[in-house]
Enzyme design. Structure first.
Site, PDB file in Angstrom:
ATOM      1  N   CYS A   2       3.049   0.907   6.192  1.00 46.33           N
ATOM      2  CA  CYS A   2       2.264   2.116   5.962  1.00 46.33           C
ATOM      3  C   CYS A   2       2.630   3.112   7.052  1.00 46.33           C
ATOM      4  O   CYS A   2       3.243   2.754   8.049  1.00 46.33           O
ATOM      5  CB  CYS A   2       0.768   1.832   6.063  1.00 46.33           C
ATOM      6  SG  CYS A   2       0.191   0.600   4.913  1.00 46.33           S
ATOM      7  N   ARG A  30       7.425   5.731   4.397  1.00 43.68           N
ATOM      8  CA  ARG A  30       6.924   4.416   4.823  1.00 43.68           C
ATOM      9  C   ARG A  30       5.966   3.790   3.808  1.00 43.68           C
ATOM     10  O   ARG A  30       5.610   2.617   3.912  1.00 43.68           O
ATOM     11  CB  ARG A  30       6.181   4.534   6.169  1.00 43.68           C
ATOM     12  CG  ARG A  30       7.060   4.965   7.322  1.00 43.68           C
ATOM     13  CD  ARG A  30       6.260   4.922   8.604  1.00 43.68           C
ATOM     14  NE  ARG A  30       5.791   3.592   8.880  1.00 43.68           N
ATOM     15  CZ  ARG A  30       6.455   2.683   9.574  1.00 43.68           C
ATOM     16  NH1 ARG A  30       7.634   2.978  10.077  1.00 43.68           N
ATOM     17  NH2 ARG A  30       5.948   1.489   9.770  1.00 43.68           N
ATOM     18  N   TRP A  79       1.151   1.683   1.878  1.00 40.76           N
ATOM     19  CA  TRP A  79       2.034   0.799   1.119  1.00 40.76           C
ATOM     20  C   TRP A  79       1.228  -0.477   0.935  1.00 40.76           C
ATOM     21  O   TRP A  79       1.086  -1.276   1.865  1.00 40.76           O
ATOM     22  CB  TRP A  79       3.301   0.536   1.939  1.00 40.76           C
ATOM     23  CG  TRP A  79       4.260  -0.385   1.294  1.00 40.76           C
ATOM     24  CD1 TRP A  79       4.431  -1.713   1.556  1.00 40.76           C
ATOM     25  CD2 TRP A  79       5.221  -0.064   0.301  1.00 40.76           C
ATOM     26  NE1 TRP A  79       5.421  -2.216   0.771  1.00 40.76           N
ATOM     27  CE2 TRP A  79       5.928  -1.235  -0.006  1.00 40.76           C
ATOM     28  CE3 TRP A  79       5.539   1.127  -0.375  1.00 40.76           C
ATOM     29  CZ2 TRP A  79       6.939  -1.264  -0.960  1.00 40.76           C
ATOM     30  CZ3 TRP A  79       6.551   1.087  -1.313  1.00 40.76           C
ATOM     31  CH2 TRP A  79       7.233  -0.093  -1.594  1.00 40.76           C
ATOM     32  N   GLY A 106       0.064  -2.903   8.787  1.00 42.29           N
ATOM     33  CA  GLY A 106       0.297  -4.311   9.102  1.00 42.29           C
ATOM     34  C   GLY A 106      -0.550  -5.204   8.215  1.00 42.29           C
ATOM     35  O   GLY A 106      -1.062  -4.758   7.184  1.00 42.29           O
ATOM     36  N   GLU A 487      26.632  -9.758  -6.140  1.00 39.87           N
ATOM     37  CA  GLU A 487      25.790  -8.766  -5.472  1.00 39.87           C
ATOM     38  C   GLU A 487      26.621  -7.942  -4.471  1.00 39.87           C
ATOM     39  O   GLU A 487      26.475  -6.725  -4.394  1.00 39.87           O
ATOM     40  CB  GLU A 487      24.606  -9.457  -4.789  1.00 39.87           C
ATOM     41  CG  GLU A 487      23.750  -8.572  -3.910  1.00 39.87           C
ATOM     42  CD  GLU A 487      23.197  -7.327  -4.583  1.00 39.87           C
ATOM     43  OE1 GLU A 487      23.261  -7.207  -5.827  1.00 39.87           O
ATOM     44  OE2 GLU A 487      22.730  -6.434  -3.857  1.00 39.87           O
ATOM     45  N   GLU A 494      28.588   0.494  -6.259  1.00 40.22           N
ATOM     46  CA  GLU A 494      27.546   1.519  -6.231  1.00 40.22           C
ATOM     47  C   GLU A 494      27.809   2.595  -5.204  1.00 40.22           C
ATOM     48  O   GLU A 494      27.748   3.771  -5.510  1.00 40.22           O
ATOM     49  CB  GLU A 494      26.184   0.888  -5.854  1.00 40.22           C
ATOM     50  CG  GLU A 494      25.487   0.177  -6.954  1.00 40.22           C
ATOM     51  CD  GLU A 494      24.120  -0.321  -6.490  1.00 40.22           C
ATOM     52  OE1 GLU A 494      24.080  -1.222  -5.632  1.00 40.22           O
ATOM     53  OE2 GLU A 494      23.110   0.183  -6.990  1.00 40.22           O
ATOM     54  N   HIS A 510      41.540 -17.964 -15.641  1.00 41.97           N
ATOM     55  CA  HIS A 510      41.589 -17.897 -17.108  1.00 41.97           C
ATOM     56  C   HIS A 510      41.739 -16.455 -17.570  1.00 41.97           C
ATOM     57  O   HIS A 510      41.138 -16.047 -18.561  1.00 41.97           O
ATOM     58  CB  HIS A 510      40.317 -18.517 -17.702  1.00 41.97           C
ATOM     59  CG  HIS A 510      40.173 -19.966 -17.371  1.00 41.97           C
ATOM     60  ND1 HIS A 510      40.791 -20.961 -18.099  1.00 41.97           N
ATOM     61  CD2 HIS A 510      39.514 -20.593 -16.361  1.00 41.97           C
ATOM     62  CE1 HIS A 510      40.499 -22.137 -17.555  1.00 41.97           C
ATOM     63  NE2 HIS A 510      39.732 -21.942 -16.505  1.00 41.97           N
ATOM     64  N   LYS A 613      17.044   5.115  -8.189  1.00 38.97           N
ATOM     65  CA  LYS A 613      16.497   3.908  -7.563  1.00 38.97           C
ATOM     66  C   LYS A 613      15.802   3.036  -8.609  1.00 38.97           C
ATOM     67  O   LYS A 613      15.932   1.820  -8.593  1.00 38.97           O
ATOM     68  CB  LYS A 613      15.511   4.316  -6.456  1.00 38.97           C
ATOM     69  CG  LYS A 613      14.845   3.151  -5.742  1.00 38.97           C
ATOM     70  CD  LYS A 613      15.736   2.585  -4.677  1.00 38.97           C
ATOM     71  CE  LYS A 613      15.166   1.368  -3.991  1.00 38.97           C
ATOM     72  NZ  LYS A 613      16.213   0.447  -3.538  1.00 38.97           N
TER      73      LYS A 613
HETATM   74  C1  AGP Z   1      20.594  -2.159  -6.793  1.00 40.77           C
HETATM   75  O1  AGP Z   1      21.376  -1.772  -5.729  1.00 40.77           O
HETATM   76  C2  AGP Z   1      20.530  -1.190  -7.894  1.00 40.77           C
HETATM   77  N1  AGP Z   1      20.101   0.068  -7.467  1.00 40.77           N
HETATM   78  C3  AGP Z   1      19.971  -1.686  -9.225  1.00 40.77           C
HETATM   79  O2  AGP Z   1      20.896  -2.572  -9.748  1.00 40.77           O
HETATM   80  C4  AGP Z   1      18.575  -2.360  -9.195  1.00 40.77           C
HETATM   81  O3  AGP Z   1      18.664  -3.583  -8.552  1.00 40.77           O
HETATM   82  C5  AGP Z   1      18.100  -2.554 -10.660  1.00 40.77           C
HETATM   83  O4  AGP Z   1      17.962  -1.311 -11.270  1.00 40.77           O
HETATM   84  C6  AGP Z   1      16.813  -3.333 -10.733  1.00 40.77           C
HETATM   85  O5  AGP Z   1      15.769  -2.680 -10.088  1.00 40.77           O
HETATM   86  P1  AGP Z   1      14.408  -3.410  -9.796  1.00 40.77           P
HETATM   87  O6  AGP Z   1      14.675  -4.534  -8.869  1.00 40.77           O
HETATM   88  O7  AGP Z   1      13.540  -2.340  -9.194  1.00 40.77           O
HETATM   89  O8  AGP Z   1      13.873  -3.895 -11.118  1.00 40.77           O
END
Ligand code: AGP
Length: 618
Positions: A2, A30, A79, A106, A487, A494, A510, A613
């Site tokens: 927060c 935050r 938060w 916290g 990942e 990205e 393959h 995001k």
């Molecule tokens: C991750 O770096 C990406 N921005 C994206 O793949 C993300 O993980 C995906 O859209 C899922 O989001 P979420 O975890 O908020 O559901």
């Protein structure tokens, strides 16, 4: 997690509400699910608070309008951790008499016991938060001792957990008390005029660059233009503290001095893991029991959360001994429309809890099979996913601003690992001693990552410079490390706009191997687990065709090191306990690689092309 802010001034023309509002706006990164501002005037506390974004609440409540002449304010942007984001749960929280106000960043871990004790003494509570026990504890202490400083110290000594706190009392018109343990708290001073406190420097940076950084268990008494510091266990003797001059711009200060949120959030991984390691056992145990009772178990998610699911599936099945299927949420309905069984368990995982394909998948599952149970892992209290879930666990990564998920990934994998170890305790297939060794390995993950950061950043920058001209990469692995390959590859795609095939090293022959030419870069993720010897075989297939081999290995690796052009060493033992959790400890290397590759190509890692995001469209 927060953002907290406080101001006490003796300046006649000061507009306390306006300053408080602007300051929490600068802290909104935050936490942004609710906010509140309080001012004190004429022995009364005036509170405005609600759930939602600061600007929306301001439109409704005029957060900058408080009685003229008020010289003290507290402000908070939340938060949520305990209690959903609602008006009642928003800070500040007050005692029974509405005299004592507290804002908090916290978690008070023992709040349930303390609340019980206070209820038995006649206190009444309005919220579901852990924070609300603090004004009541102070109120209780003031019944026998009218000294506010001592009452605060005695109250705080009863609290376990993490706190950055700012406290005021209606009858003490010129005093804010702040206390800190584990959560940050900084005091800013305009000598003789105004004193500020905040959980982060940007909050007061437009007004002063002179500040004191509180250490754990320190308390400060703030009056207009002065601050006195104490150890919480010795309130009679003030401490000397050194003033610090802050040279950052506001933008740099928001990022904690880092150039980008992505880098800041990668460096926050050890603390995010430490918080997640404190997830209460009962919620982990509940998940473990539900999973153990199920015939059919699915994990579903998107993007990074899906790769956390791949690692999590691997870790859980090791102790569960039952098959778990991981399905991307966008394919969930299509794949299961003819086969989702009664009483299935669906583990939904999402940082935001708002990804539309995931929400649709869980909604469909519930409609189609009302007996199915949805248990969710998310970072956001009160998100849509939590409202569609029978049980939830909140990862403790804190707000993640960078579009590329980083610290939330490690906390998701850690949460799966904690559930897996609860399952191990219940099935008793492993001895107590063995389970403890897995726990020890898990507890060491924050430290391993910290050590990695200390030694390896220059090496990563060097690798990035050498690969500057390469547009295509393979990230290859076997077993659990395929999740890390995927990942890590996703991060490079990205933020650095490079193409990466994150793939099974065995399966790559393959077909994909036909791409290999002299100098084609291949990153092998190679903890010394049961796949190690076979991975060497795969590595040789790529090396003999001219591939440039970069390997991620453990500290004392020699075989793969000798076969590679470059190795990145993760400072951890190569035993089976640590290997199982290598998706947590190996990923920071690939996240940093992606970050520095983005910089090398003049790309902004916080704003990757074409991405949002949270994906709320199909
Ligand atoms: C991750 O770096 C990406 N921005 C994206 O793949 C993300 O993980 C995906 O859209 C899922 O989001 P979420 O975890 O908020 O559901």
């Amino acid at each position: 997690m927060c953002g907290i802010f406080g101001i006490v001034s003796n300046q006649k023309s000061i507009n306390i509400g306006k300053i408080a509002l602007e300051s929490i706006r600068r802290l909104e990164y935050r936490g942004y699910d609710s906010c509140g501002i309080l001012s004190q005037y004429n022995s009364k506390l005036f509170v405005k608070k609600d759930a939602g974004k600061i600007d929306d609440i301001h439109k409704k409540l005029k957060l900058d309008e408080f009685p003229n002449g008020s010289k003290l304010a507290l402000a908070h942007t939340r938060w949520a951790t305990h209690g959903s984001p609602t008006k009642i749960n928003s800070h500040p929280h007050l005692d029974c008499e509405d005299k004592i106000a507290v804002i908090h960043n916290g978690i008070i871990e023992n709040f349930i016991e303390l609340k019980k004790e206070l209820l038995s003494k006649g206190h009444f509570f309005k919220s579901e938060t852990d924070t609300e026990i603090i004004p009541h504890l102070i109120e209780e202490n003031m019944k026998t001792n009218k000294n506010l400083k001592e009452a605060v110290a005695n109250a705080i000594k009863k609290c376990k957990g993490a706190y950055g706190l700012a406290i005021c009392h209606a009858d003490y018109p010129d005093t804010i008390i702040v206390v800190r343990r584990e959560s940050p708290l900084i005091v800013g001073i305009e000598e003789g005029k105004t004193t500020y406190c905040a959980s982060d420097i940007p909050a007061f940076l437009p007004y002063t660059r002179n500040c004191y950084i509180l250490e754990d268990n320190e308390m400060a008494i703030l009056k207009a233009g002065t601050a006195e510091f104490y150890d919480i266990n010795d309130c009679d003797n003030p401490k000397q503290k050194e003033i610090q001059l802050i040279k950052w711009s506001i933008d740099a200060a928001e990022k904690g001095g880092y150039e980008h949120f992505m880098l800041k959030e990668i460096y926050e991984e050890p603390s995010a893991l430490r918080r997640t390691l404190k997830i209460p056992n009962d919620s982990l145990n509940k998940f473990a029991e539900i999973i153990l009772s199920a015939e059919r178990i699915y994990i579903t998610a998107a993007g990074t959360s899906f790769y956390a699911a791949l690692a999590g599936k691997f870790i859980i099945t090791k102790f569960l001994g039952k098959y778990i299927e991981a399905i991307e949420c966008s394919e969930f309905k299509t794949q299961l429309i003819n086969s989702l069984e009664e009483n299935s368990i669906i583990i939904a995982i999402s940082q935001s809890g708002e990804t539309i394909d995931l929400i649709e998948a869980v909604r469909w599952a519930k409609e189609y099979r009302p007996s199915a149970k949805i248990i969710s892992i998310t970072n956001i209290v009160g998100s849509t996913l939590t409202r569609h879930s029978d049980n939830i666990i909140i990862t403790q990564a804190g707000p993640e601003i960078g579009v590329a998920a980083t610290k939330t990934y490690v906390t998701q994998v850690l949460t799966f690992a904690l559930i897996a170890l609860e399952i191990a305790k219940l099935t008793k297939n492993e001895s107590q001693e063995e389970i403890q060794k897995y726990y020890n390995a898990l507890y060491s993950t924050p430290e391993i990552i910290e050590k990695f950061f200390e030694k390896n950043v220059e090496l990563i920058k060097y690798i990035v410079r050498n690969l500057e001209k390469n547009l295509n990469f393979f990230f290859l692995a076997r077993g659990i490390s395929i999740a890390t390959a995927k990942e890590g590859g996703l991060k490079l795609k990205e933020v650095a706009c490079r193409f990466v095939e994150g793939y099974s090293a065995a399966h790559a022959k393959h077909g994909p191997i036909s791409l290999i030419r002299e100098g084609y870069p291949i990153i092998f993720i190679a903890p010394p687990d049961e796949t190690y010897e076979r991975l060497i075989g795969n590595l040789m297939e790529f090396k003999s065709r001219g591939g440039t081999i970069i390997s991620l290995v453990v500290e004392d690796d020699d075989k793969i090191t000798n076969l590679s052009d470059t190795t990145i060493r993760i400072p951890q033992p190569g035993d089976k306990y640590h290997n199982l959790f290598s998706p947590i400890t190996f990923i920071p290397a690939l996240q940093l690689l992606a970050y520095y590759a983005a910089l090398e190509h003049n790309l902004d890692p916080d704003k990757p092309l074409n991405l949002a995001k949270t994906v709320t469209v199909h």
